[in-house]
Write a protein that holds these residues in place. Structure first.
Motif, short mmCIF file in Angstrom:
data_model
loop_
_atom_site.label_atom_id
_atom_site.label_comp_id
_atom_site.label_asym_id
_atom_site.label_seq_id
_atom_site.Cartn_x
_atom_site.Cartn_y
_atom_site.Cartn_z
N GLY A 107 0.80 -1.22 0.00
CA GLY A 107 0.00 0.00 0.00
C GLY A 107 0.82 1.25 0.00
N SER A 108 2.09 1.17 -0.42
CA SER A 108 2.95 2.35 -0.34
C SER A 108 3.24 2.98 -1.69
CB SER A 108 4.29 1.96 0.31
OG SER A 108 4.96 1.00 -0.48
N ASP A 109 2.68 2.48 -2.74
CA ASP A 109 2.96 3.01 -4.07
C ASP A 109 2.02 4.18 -4.36
OD1 ASP A 109 3.66 3.53 -6.63
OD2 ASP A 109 3.06 1.58 -7.45
N ASP A 112 -0.22 4.14 -7.36
CA ASP A 112 -1.39 3.28 -7.40
C ASP A 112 -2.64 4.15 -7.28
OD1 ASP A 112 -3.60 1.67 -5.85
OD2 ASP A 112 -2.28 0.17 -6.78
N PRO A 113 -3.62 4.01 -8.22
CA PRO A 113 -4.80 4.89 -8.19
C PRO A 113 -5.56 4.83 -6.88
CG PRO A 113 -4.69 3.65 -10.24
CD PRO A 113 -3.64 3.09 -9.35
N VAL A 114 -5.69 3.64 -6.32
CA VAL A 114 -6.46 3.49 -5.07
C VAL A 114 -5.77 4.22 -3.94
CG1 VAL A 114 -7.35 1.84 -3.39
CG2 VAL A 114 -7.41 1.29 -5.83
N ILE A 115 -4.45 4.04 -3.84
CA ILE A 115 -3.70 4.69 -2.76
C ILE A 115 -3.71 6.20 -2.95
CG2 ILE A 115 -1.45 4.91 -1.66
CD1 ILE A 115 -2.93 2.30 -1.09
N ALA A 116 -3.51 6.63 -4.21
CA ALA A 116 -3.52 8.07 -4.47
C ALA A 116 -4.86 8.67 -4.12
CB ALA A 116 -3.20 8.33 -5.95
N PHE A 117 -5.95 7.96 -4.48
CA PHE A 117 -7.29 8.44 -4.15
C PHE A 117 -7.49 8.49 -2.64
CE2 PHE A 117 -11.76 7.46 -3.17
CZ PHE A 117 -12.36 8.57 -3.74
N LEU A 118 -6.97 7.47 -1.90
CA LEU A 118 -7.12 7.43 -0.44
C LEU A 118 -6.38 8.60 0.21
CD1 LEU A 118 -7.94 6.08 2.24
CD2 LEU A 118 -5.89 4.66 2.06
N PHE A 119 -5.18 8.87 -0.25
CA PHE A 119 -4.40 9.95 0.35
C PHE A 119 -5.08 11.30 0.12
CE2 PHE A 119 0.08 7.80 0.44
CZ PHE A 119 -0.40 6.90 1.39
N ARG A 120 -5.67 11.50 -1.10
CA ARG A 120 -6.36 12.76 -1.37
C ARG A 120 -7.57 12.90 -0.47
NH1 ARG A 120 -5.18 11.36 -6.76
NH2 ARG A 120 -7.32 10.61 -7.09
N ARG A 121 -8.33 11.79 -0.25
CA ARG A 121 -9.50 11.86 0.64
C ARG A 121 -9.09 12.21 2.06
NH1 ARG A 121 -14.43 9.51 -0.46
NH2 ARG A 121 -14.51 8.69 1.67
N LEU A 122 -8.01 11.54 2.56
CA LEU A 122 -7.56 11.80 3.95
C LEU A 122 -7.09 13.24 4.10
CD1 LEU A 122 -5.56 8.53 4.82
CD2 LEU A 122 -7.89 9.12 5.46
N THR A 123 -6.34 13.71 3.10
CA THR A 123 -5.84 15.09 3.17
C THR A 123 -6.99 16.08 3.14
OG1 THR A 123 -3.81 14.41 2.04
CG2 THR A 123 -4.34 16.78 2.06
N SER A 124 -7.98 15.82 2.29
CA SER A 124 -9.14 16.73 2.18
C SER A 124 -9.89 16.77 3.50
CB SER A 124 -10.05 16.26 1.05
OG SER A 124 -11.22 17.06 0.99
N VAL A 147 6.23 2.40 6.22
CA VAL A 147 6.49 3.12 4.97
C VAL A 147 5.24 3.78 4.39
CG1 VAL A 147 7.31 2.88 2.59
CG2 VAL A 147 8.52 1.73 4.47
N PRO A 148 4.08 3.11 4.35
CA PRO A 148 2.89 3.78 3.81
C PRO A 148 2.54 5.07 4.57
CG PRO A 148 2.53 1.43 3.91
CD PRO A 148 3.80 1.69 4.62
N SER A 149 2.68 5.05 5.89
CA SER A 149 2.39 6.26 6.66
C SER A 149 3.39 7.36 6.34
CB SER A 149 2.41 5.95 8.16
OG SER A 149 1.39 5.03 8.51
N LEU A 150 4.66 6.97 6.16
CA LEU A 150 5.66 7.96 5.78
C LEU A 150 5.32 8.58 4.42
CD1 LEU A 150 8.99 6.14 6.85
CD2 LEU A 150 7.92 8.12 7.94
#
Length: 925
Positions: A107-109, A112-124, A147-150
Motif C-alpha cells: 500500500g505504499s505506491d 497506485d490509483p487506489v492509494i492516491a485516491f485514499l491519500f487525497r480523501r484523507l488530506t481533504s 512506509v505507507p504512513s511515511l
C-alpha cells in the motif's frame, strides 16, 4: 534562562530556544500558516518530552491534537501510524484497513490509483477539519514508522503550508532511515523547520536536578561522565543515588539498556562488545568480535557518542555490564567471551585480560589458551589472588592433553589449593602420587608433594615418595643441597621420617657453601631448620629477620611460607618475642588480604603460640579459635595439633577446663605424634591433667614428650621444656629428688643466654632449695623473665618471692610483691593463679585483700615519664637507693619524684600506689 516543563519525571532544560520557536509556530498555525517540524536528536535526549510539551501548549492554545507513537515492532504494519492519527474517525479507519490489504508494495505506491485516491480523501478531510479548528499532528519516533504512513506524510507536507496544520515529529538522524524520501522532500519545503537536541551540559544536568540536590547531597565526581548529559541516564542515576546510594542494575543499568535498544538493531550487540572488551574496545575490535562491517560499527559508535552514552569504558561499569550481558543466554554469553579472548589474543593483550574471558566462557579451545591461562595464574598469585590462579589452572588442565604439561599444571594447582582450602587439594593427591611413581614429577614437585601428603596424614605414601627421592641420583651439587635442605626441614618438622635421626647431633655434617641451587627459599628452610635442630637459634636471628623482610605472598614459591614460619620460630626461641609479634602481625594482615585461608589460619596459629609464650592467654585463645575458623578441624590434617595445643594450654591457664577438654576431643586418635606440633599438644595435655589434679597422667605425658624428643635427636631444652613440666608433676606427687635431678639436667643443657627457659628453671629450683637460697634464685629468675616477656611466669615468680619474704618476716615487701603478682596474673587472665594468689594474700595479712589497690588509677596519665619510671619501680618494691642506682639518678631526686607522685595520685604511701604502674615499668640496666 531556563524553561521547565515536567514530562514523565524529566525536566526540560537548555531548551529555551526550541520552545520559543515552537510557541511561535503554534501561533502561526492559529493564523492559518502550517509547518512541518522535525525534532532531531539522539536517543534519550528528551525528544519525546519536548513533543509532549508542544502538545500541552498547543492544547492550551485551542489546537486539536492528533498523535501517534511509532514502534520498531509495528513498523511492518501498513498504515499503522495513520490508523493512530485517525483513530477517532471510524470511516477513515475502515478505509485504511482496506488499503492495507492491497498486496502490491504494502500500500505504499503513490502511483497506485487506489492509494492516491485514499491519500487525497484523507488530506481533504484533514484540511476541512482544520479550517474549523487548527490541528497539531504529533508523531514520535518517525524512524520507526511504517512506509505507507511515511508516504502519506510526504504527500501531506506539500499541502499544509497555507493550512492551519502543524506537524511535529521526532527523529534521530543517526538511526538508519526507513525511507529517505521523506527527509529529501522535507528539505525542499520552505515551511520545514528542523530543531536539533543534544545531551545536556554538566551545569544543565545539575539544573535539571536542582529540586533534588538537597535529597541527593553532593553528586559524585564522575556523575556527568556516567550520564554523558543524557537526560534519561541523569534521571535514573539520580533515582539510584537517592534510593540506594549507588547505581543499580534495576535503575541506571536498565536506563542504559533502554537507550541502547532504542538506537537501532546494531546498537545492543555493539554495546555488549564494548562492555566485554572494556579498555580494548575500539571500532576494529568490536567489528572483529561481532563479525560486522567496521563502517556499521563506526555508525553505531557515533550514535552512542551523540546521545552522550558513555561508550568504551562506560559500558564496562559492572551495573551496565550485568544489564547488557544479562539479556544473553548462558551459551550466548560464553560464546561472546570466547570470541573476545580470540580478538584480544590477536591484538597482544595481557594474559590476565585474555584469561578473564576464557574463564567466563569456561573454554580452553584455542591451542594457545593453556599458556595464557598458566601465565595469568602466575600473575594472579603475584597479585594476591590465589582463587583466580586456581581457576586458571583448572581450566588449563581441562584443555591440556600433553602429559608432561598436565603434570606440571596439576602440581601447581595442588599447591595452590593446599594454601587456599586444604580439603580441596585432597582430590589431586592420588593422581600426583601416581605421576610420581611413573617418574613424571620433578624433584621440586615431589618435595612439595611429600609435604602436602604429610599434612593430610598420608604418611605411607609420603614415605614411598621420600624413598624414591633419596634413591634418585643427583645430577649436580644443587640437587644434593636441595635434598639436604629438605631433610633438615624433616628434622625439625617430621623428625620420625628423617634419614639422619639416628646420627648423633654433634656428628651431623656441616653444609658447604653452594651458590647454585634451584630454590632459594628451600635453602633458607634448610639453614633455619639446622639452626633450630642444633639449638643455635640466636646465631640465626639475622638470617631469620632477612627472610621475614624479603617474604612476599606468592603461592608459586612452595617453600617461602615454610621459611617464614621457621624464621618466626627462630625469633621466638631466641627470646626476640617483640620482633616475632611485630612480624607475625604484619604477615597475618597480608595473609588476610592475599594469602588464602591456609595462610590466615597458619599465622593465627603462630600468633596464638606467641601469645601463650607471652602469658597473654585471652589473646592466645582468640587467635587459636581464629585459626580453627579459617580452616576447619578436618582441613588441618596432621597439623591440627598446632592450634589445639595453644587453645588447650590457654584455656587451662584461664581455668576453662571444660573448653580445654573439648579441644582435646578434636585431636587425632591416640598414638605417638609424628611431628613437632604433636609434641606441643602432648605437652599441653599434660598441663591440662595437672590443672585437673591428675599429676600422674600429666607426668606420663611429659615423660612421653622427653622420650620422643630423645628418640628424634631433638632433646633441646629450649625447643620444648618438657623437663620443667615434669618437675611440676614430680613436685605435685611429692618426689623432690626426681624433680631436682631433672632441674639440674635441664640447667646443664641450657645455653647461657637462654633467658626464658633459664628463668623458669630457676623458679622451680628455688622451690626445691632452702629459704636462704631462694631469694637469689627468684630474683635472678624475675630479671630473666622480665627480659623474655613471659608475664605468667613473672606472676609465679613474684608470688614465690612474696612467700619467701613472708617467711623471712618481711611483711611489707611480701605484700607489695603479692599485689604485683595478682595484678600480672589478672593481666594474663589466669583465673586459677589469681584465686591461688588471693588465698595466699589472705594467709599473709590475716584478712581478705583486694586484687587492686585503693587510689585514683586514672591519675597515672598526669605523671611525667620520669615520675612514672620512679613510681613503677617503687611499686615493684625497690628502695629509693635501689631505684636511684637503676635509673642513674640521686636518691634525693627519687624522693622528690615520689612526693609529686603521691600528691598527683592522692595517696599517702607506697602501699597505696596503683599496681597498674607495674605494667608500665621501663626496664633499665
Amino acid at each position: 534562562m531556563d524553561s521547565r516543563v515536567w514530562g514523565y519525571r524529566v525536566v526540560i532544560v537548555e531548551r529555551d530556544d526550541h520552545i520559543s520557536i515552537l510557541d511561535r509556530l503554534i501561533h502561526d498555525c492559529t493564523e492559518g500558516h502550517g509547518h512541518f517540524v522535525l525534532i532531531d536528536g539522539p536517543i534519550g535526549c528528551g525528544k519525546t518530552a519536548l513533543l509532549d510539551t508542544v502538545a500541552a501548549r498547543a492544547a492550551d492554545t485551542g489546537l486539536r491534537l492528533m498523535n501517534a507513537g511509532c514502534s520498531r515492532l509495528e513498523s511492518g504494519v501498513p498504515f499503522g501510524v495513520l490508523t493512530q492519527l485517525f483513530t477517532d474517525d471510524p470511516a477513515t479507519s475502515a478505509e485504511l484497513e482496506l488499503a492495507a490489504a492491497i498486496p502490491e508494495n504494502g500500500g505504499s505506491d503513490l502511483t497506485d490509483p487506489v492509494i492516491a485516491f485514499l491519500f487525497r480523501r484523507l488530506t481533504s478531510r484533514l484540511l476541512d477539519s482544520a479550517a474549523d479548528t487548527p490541528v497539531l499532528i504529533a508523531v514520535d519516533d518517525l524512524s520507526d514508522a511504517d512506509v505507507p504512513s511515511l508516504r502519506f506524510l510526504q504527500h501531506l507536507v506539500r499541502r499544509v503550508r497555507t493550512a492551519p496544520v502543524l506537524v511535529v515529529a521526532t527523529d534521530d538522524r543517526h538511526a538508519s532511515p526507513r525511507d529517505p524520501l521523506l527527509r529529501a522532500e522535507l528539505r525542499r519545503q520552505p515551511h520545514y523547520v528542523e530543531l536539533r537536541l543534544s545531551p545536556l551540559s554538566a551545569s544543565a544536568a545539575r539544573l535539571a536536578l536542582a529540586d533534588r540536590l538537597a535529597e541527593l547531597g553532593e553528586l559524585p565526581s564522575d556523575f556527568h561522565a556516567m550520564t554523558g548529559g543524557n537526560p534519561a541516564l541523569i534521571q535514573a542515576l539520580a533515582d539510584d543515588l537517592a534510593g540506594h546510594g549507588e547505581p543499580t542494575e534495576q535503575g541506571y543499568g536498565q536506563a542504559m539498556l533502554g537507550c541502547v535498544h532504542r538506537g537501532g538493531p546494531l546498537l545492543p550487540p555493539v554495546a555488549r562488545a564494548l562492555a566485554v572488551l572494556g579498555p580494548h574496545a575500539g571500532t576494529a575490535e568490536a567489528a572483529a568480535l561481532l563479525d560486522a562491517e567496521p563502517d556499521a560499527v563506526t555508525a553505531a559508535l557515533a550514535a552512542m557518542t551523540a546521545a552522550g552514552l558513555p561508550a568504551g569504558d562506560g559500558f564496562s561499569h559492572p551495573v551496565v555490564r550485568r544489564a547488557l550481558l544479562g539479556e544473553l543466554s548462558a551459551d550466548e554469553a560464553a560464546d561472546l567471551h570466547e570470541r573476545a579472548a580470540v580478538v584480544l589474543h590477536a591484538r597482544a593483550a595481557t594474559a590476565p585480560e585474555i584469561a578473564e574471558h576464557l574463564l567466563a566462557a569456561g573454554a580452553c579451545g584455542p591451542p594457545w589458551a593453556t599458556d595464557v591461562l598458566s601465565d595469568a595464574a602466575a600473575h594472579a598469585l603475584r597479585s594476591g589472588d590465589p582463587g583466580t590462579a586456581a581457576r586458571c589452572l583448572e581450566l588449563a588442565l581441562a584443555g591440556e592433553t600433553a602429559q608432561p604439561r598436565r603434570t606440571a599444571l596439576l602440581a601447581r594447582l595442588a599447591r595452590i589449593r593446599q594454601r587456599i582450602a586444604p580439603l580441596s587439594a585432597v582430590r589431586h593427591l592420588d593422581e600426583l602420587v601416581g605421576m610420581a611413581e611413573q617418574g613424571l614429577l620433578s624433584r621440586q614437585d615431589r618435595f612439595a608433594l611429600v609435604r602436602d601428603l604429610l599434612w593430610h596424614r598420608r604418611t605411607e605414601q609420603a614415605r614411598a615418595i621420600l624413598r624414591g627421592l633419596r634413591a634418585m641420583p643427583a645430577d649436580n651439587p644443587a640437587e644434593q643441597v636441595e635434598l639436604r635442605d629438605f631433610e633438615s626441614w624433616l628434622d625439625i618438622t617430621y623428625p620420625g621420617l628423617t634419614a639422619e635421626r639416628a646420627m648423633p647431633m654433634a656428628r651431623r655434617r656441616r653444609r658447604e657453601p653452594v651458590t647454585l641451587f634451584a630454590d632459594p627459599w628451600l635453602r633458607a628452610v634448610g639453614m633455619l631448620a639446622d639452626a633450630l635442630v642444633k639449638g643455635q637459634a640466636r646465631d640465626a636471628v639475622v638470617h631469620a629477620e632477612q627472610v621475614l623482610a624479603d617474604f612476599r605472598f606468592d603461592h608459586d614459591r612452595p617453600w617461602a611460607e615454610e621459611a617464614v614460619l621457621l624464621a618466626l620460630q627462630v625469633l621466638l626461641q631466641a627470646d626476640r618475642v617483640a620482633a616475632a609479634v611485630r612480624d607475625c602481625d604484619r604477615l597475618a594482615a597480608e595473609a588476610a588480604r592475599s594469602g588464602g585461608a591456609t595462610a590466615v589460619a597458619v599465622f593465627a596459629a603462630v600468633r596464638a603460640e606467641i601469645a601463650v609464650r607471652q602469658g597473654d592467654f585471652g589473646a592466645a585463645r582468640q587467635q587459636a579459635r581464629a585459626a580453627l575458623d579459617a580452616v576447619p578441624a578436618q582441613g588441618w590434617g596432621a597439623y591440627l595439633s598446632w592450634p589445639l595445643s595453644s587453645l588447650v594450654l590457654a584455656a587451662t591457664r584461664m581455668g576453662r577446663l571444660t573448653e580445654a577438654a573439648d579441644a582435646l576431643a578434636l585431636a587425632p586418635p591416640d598414638g605417638p605424634p609424628e611431628h613437632r606440633h604433636g609434641l606441643r599438644l602432648l605437652h599441653a595435655r599434660g598441663h591440662y591433667h595437672l590443672a585437673a589434679n591428675h599429676p600422674h597422667a600429666a607426668l606420663a605425658d611429659f615423660l612421653s614428650c622427653g622420650e620422643l624428643m630423645r628418640e628424634w635427636g631433638l632433646d633441646l631444652a629450649e625447643l620444648l621444656p618438657w623437663r620443667l613440666a615434669a618437675v611440676e608433676a614430680w613436685l605435685r606427687v611429692g618426689n623432690q629428688d626426681q624433680a631436682r635431678r631433672l632441674l639440674y639436667e635441664q640447667l646443664s643443657r641450657l645455653a647461657t643466654d637462654a633467658a626464658h627457659v633459664r628463668g623458669m628453671s630457676l623458679r622451680l629450683l628455688a622451690k626445691t632449695s632452702p629459704p636462704t637460697r631462694r631469694l637469689k634464685l627468684l630474683s635472678e629468675a624475675l630479671e630473666l623473665l622480665e627480659a623474655s616477656g613471659d608475664r605468667f611466669e613473672q606472676a609465679r615468680v613474684l608470688a614465690d618471692l612474696s612467700q619467701t619474704y613472708n617467711a623471712l618476716a618481711k611483711k611489707r615487701r611480701a605484700r607489695l610483691l603479692m599485689r604485683q603478682a595478682l595484678h600480672v596474673a589478672d593481666l594474663c587472665q589466669a583465673a586459677p593463679l589469681s584465686r591461688e594468689l588471693l588465698a595466699l594474700s589472705e594467709d599473709q595479712s590475716g584478712k581478705p585483700r583486694p586484687a587492686h589497690p585503693v587510689g585514683v588509677v586514672t591519675g597515672i596519665d598526669s605523671l611525667t615519664e620520669s615520675e612514672r619510671r620512679v613510681a613503677s619501680l617503687a611499686v615493684m618494691g625497690y628502695t629509693n637507693r635501689e631505684i636511684a642506682r637503676r635509673l642513674y639518678i640521686t636518691a634525693s631526686t627519687v624522693e622528690q619524684h615520689l612526693t609529686r607522685v603521691f600528691r598527683k595520685l592522692d595517696v599517702k604511701s607506697r602501699d597505696e600506689l596503683p599496681t597498674d604502674l607495674w605494667d608500665q615499668v621501663t626496664r633499665t640496666g
